[in-house]
Design a protein around this motif. Structure first.
Motif, PDB file in Angstrom:
ATOM      1  N   VAL A   1       0.846  -1.193   0.000  1.00 25.61           N
ATOM      2  CA  VAL A   1       0.000   0.000   0.000  1.00 25.61           C
ATOM      3  C   VAL A   1       0.884   1.246   0.000  1.00 25.61           C
ATOM      4  O   VAL A   1       1.727   1.414   0.888  1.00 25.61           O
ATOM      5  N   PRO A   2       0.731   2.134  -0.988  1.00 19.04           N
ATOM      6  CA  PRO A   2       1.548   3.355  -1.017  1.00 19.04           C
ATOM      7  C   PRO A   2       1.140   4.320   0.092  1.00 19.04           C
ATOM      8  O   PRO A   2      -0.033   4.412   0.459  1.00 19.04           O
ATOM      9  N   VAL A   3       2.116   5.035   0.636  1.00 23.33           N
ATOM     10  CA  VAL A   3       1.848   6.013   1.693  1.00 23.33           C
ATOM     11  C   VAL A   3       2.614   7.295   1.387  1.00 23.33           C
ATOM     12  O   VAL A   3       3.632   7.285   0.690  1.00 23.33           O
ATOM     13  N   PHE A   4       2.116   8.414   1.928  1.00 23.69           N
ATOM     14  CA  PHE A   4       2.830   9.678   1.822  1.00 23.69           C
ATOM     15  C   PHE A   4       3.983   9.694   2.816  1.00 23.69           C
ATOM     16  O   PHE A   4       3.816   9.323   3.981  1.00 23.69           O
ATOM     17  N   THR A   5       5.148  10.131   2.378  1.00 22.06           N
ATOM     18  CA  THR A   5       6.289  10.329   3.264  1.00 22.06           C
ATOM     19  C   THR A   5       6.854  11.718   3.005  1.00 22.06           C
ATOM     20  O   THR A   5       7.270  12.022   1.879  1.00 22.06           O
ATOM     21  N   GLU A   6       6.861  12.561   4.021  1.00 21.43           N
ATOM     22  CA  GLU A   6       7.350  13.925   3.850  1.00 21.43           C
ATOM     23  C   GLU A   6       8.874  13.947   3.805  1.00 21.43           C
ATOM     24  O   GLU A   6       9.546  13.322   4.631  1.00 21.43           O
ATOM     25  N   VAL A   7       9.411  14.657   2.827  1.00 21.62           N
ATOM     26  CA  VAL A   7      10.860  14.856   2.714  1.00 21.62           C
ATOM     27  C   VAL A   7      11.129  16.306   3.107  1.00 21.62           C
ATOM     28  O   VAL A   7      10.943  17.228   2.313  1.00 21.62           O
ATOM     29  N   GLU A   8      11.549  16.503   4.341  1.00 25.05           N
ATOM     30  CA  GLU A   8      11.651  17.854   4.898  1.00 25.05           C
ATOM     31  C   GLU A   8      12.653  18.727   4.158  1.00 25.05           C
ATOM     32  O   GLU A   8      12.450  19.937   4.028  1.00 25.05           O
ATOM     33  N   GLU A   9      13.743  18.123   3.661  1.00 31.03           N
ATOM     34  CA  GLU A   9      14.745  18.941   2.973  1.00 31.03           C
ATOM     35  C   GLU A   9      14.239  19.467   1.632  1.00 31.03           C
ATOM     36  O   GLU A   9      14.855  20.348   1.030  1.00 31.03           O
ATOM     37  N   LYS A  10      13.116  18.943   1.156  1.00 36.01           N
ATOM     38  CA  LYS A  10      12.522  19.436  -0.087  1.00 36.01           C
ATOM     39  C   LYS A  10      11.276  20.275   0.184  1.00 36.01           C
ATOM     40  O   LYS A  10      10.438  20.470  -0.690  1.00 36.01           O
ATOM     41  N   GLU A  11      11.177  20.782   1.395  1.00 42.45           N
ATOM     42  CA  GLU A  11      10.007  21.567   1.777  1.00 42.45           C
ATOM     43  C   GLU A  11       9.851  22.793   0.880  1.00 42.45           C
ATOM     44  O   GLU A  11      10.821  23.478   0.550  1.00 42.45           O
ATOM     45  N   ILE A  12       8.625  23.042   0.454  1.00 41.56           N
ATOM     46  CA  ILE A  12       8.309  24.220  -0.352  1.00 41.56           C
ATOM     47  C   ILE A  12       7.848  25.319   0.596  1.00 41.56           C
ATOM     48  O   ILE A  12       6.767  25.240   1.185  1.00 41.56           O
ATOM     49  N   LEU A  13       8.681  26.336   0.774  1.00 44.41           N
ATOM     50  CA  LEU A  13       8.384  27.395   1.729  1.00 44.41           C
ATOM     51  C   LEU A  13       7.325  28.334   1.168  1.00 44.41           C
ATOM     52  O   LEU A  13       7.340  28.700   0.003  1.00 44.41           O
ATOM     53  N   ALA A  14       6.397  28.727   2.025  1.00 45.86           N
ATOM     54  CA  ALA A  14       5.331  29.636   1.611  1.00 45.86           C
ATOM     55  C   ALA A  14       4.843  30.397   2.832  1.00 45.86           C
ATOM     56  O   ALA A  14       5.293  30.167   3.964  1.00 45.86           O
ATOM     57  N   ASP A  15       3.934  31.303   2.611  1.00 41.58           N
ATOM     58  CA  ASP A  15       3.339  32.064   3.703  1.00 41.58           C
ATOM     59  C   ASP A  15       2.520  31.111   4.571  1.00 41.58           C
ATOM     60  O   ASP A  15       1.544  30.519   4.096  1.00 41.58           O
ATOM     61  N   PRO A  16       2.888  30.922   5.831  1.00 38.58           N
ATOM     62  CA  PRO A  16       2.174  29.965   6.688  1.00 38.58           C
ATOM     63  C   PRO A  16       0.711  30.324   6.918  1.00 38.58           C
ATOM     64  O   PRO A  16      -0.078  29.474   7.329  1.00 38.58           O
TER      65      PRO A  16
END
Length: 208
Positions: free
Chosen positions: A63-78
């Protein structure tokens, strides 16, 4: 005007019912049911030999799952809604998005393989060349799964744009009609380009 195909089909179905009454063993009933299913299957529109992708087999046990890659974070207005970039097999990704974004997507744009038989379409890790007798059916099997999920992702006002050329344009139009409904096709946008050999290429965006 009588529908001759329908009349013939009804006669054959009546004969199958007689056989079903006369022969009650399991093997015969299974065979009759398979014949009946073939007789009552789709009679108008796009029909092709369906193929199974290896990714379909993998999904059954992995089963595929989402895994966050923090070093590829897309910075934006929070303070604003965030966007994310999903990287992975497109069918895996679509199955995941179906769970999280069903009926929530406004616009989809896809640029699928054009299936020119020139190393642009890989099916089960192999290039589909122009000599492949099943090149169109493999492409349709590939596309039907993905467009079927795309349909579920769109909201009631959603739109999908698809780039394609004349190799699969007619097949794509019929496939989209069967999934999205022919009344929902907005139109075809043709973009003429000249390549280095001064040959005209046609890119078609099908908006549905």
């Amino acid at each position: 005007m009588e529908n001759l195909s329908k009349i013939k089909r009804e006669h054959m179905l009546e004969f199958l019912n007689k056989l079903r009454d006369e022969h009650g063993d399991d093997d015969t009933i299974i065979a009759i049911n398979e014949i009946e299913s073939a007789l009552t299957s789709k009679k108008y529109g796009l029909v092709w030999e369906e193929h199974i992708e290896r990714v379909d087999e993998k999904i059954k046990t992995n089963v595929p799952v989402f895994t966050e890659v923090e070093e590829k974070e897309i910075l934006a207005d929070p303070s604003l809604s965030y966007n994310f970039l999903l990287e992975g097999d497109n069918l895996h990704s679509l199955y995941l998005l179906e769970k999280t974004h069903k009926g929530k997507v406004d616009v989809i744009y896809i640029d699928p393989p054009y299936n020119r038989g020139k190393d642009d379409f890989i099916y089960n890790d192999n290039y589909v060349d122009e000599e492949d007798n099943f090149k169109h059916s493999k492409w349709l099997s590939f596309m039907s799964k993905r467009l079927g999920i795309a349909y579920k992702l769109l909201n009631s006002d959603g739109v999908i744009f698809i780039s394609i050329d004349d190799n699969e344009m007619s097949q794509l139009k019929m496939l989209c009609d069967s999934i999205f409904g022919d009344a929902n096709c907005i139109g075809v946008i043709i973009q003429n380009k000249l390549n280095s050999k001064n040959e005209a290429n046609c890119t078609i965006k099908l908006a549905t």
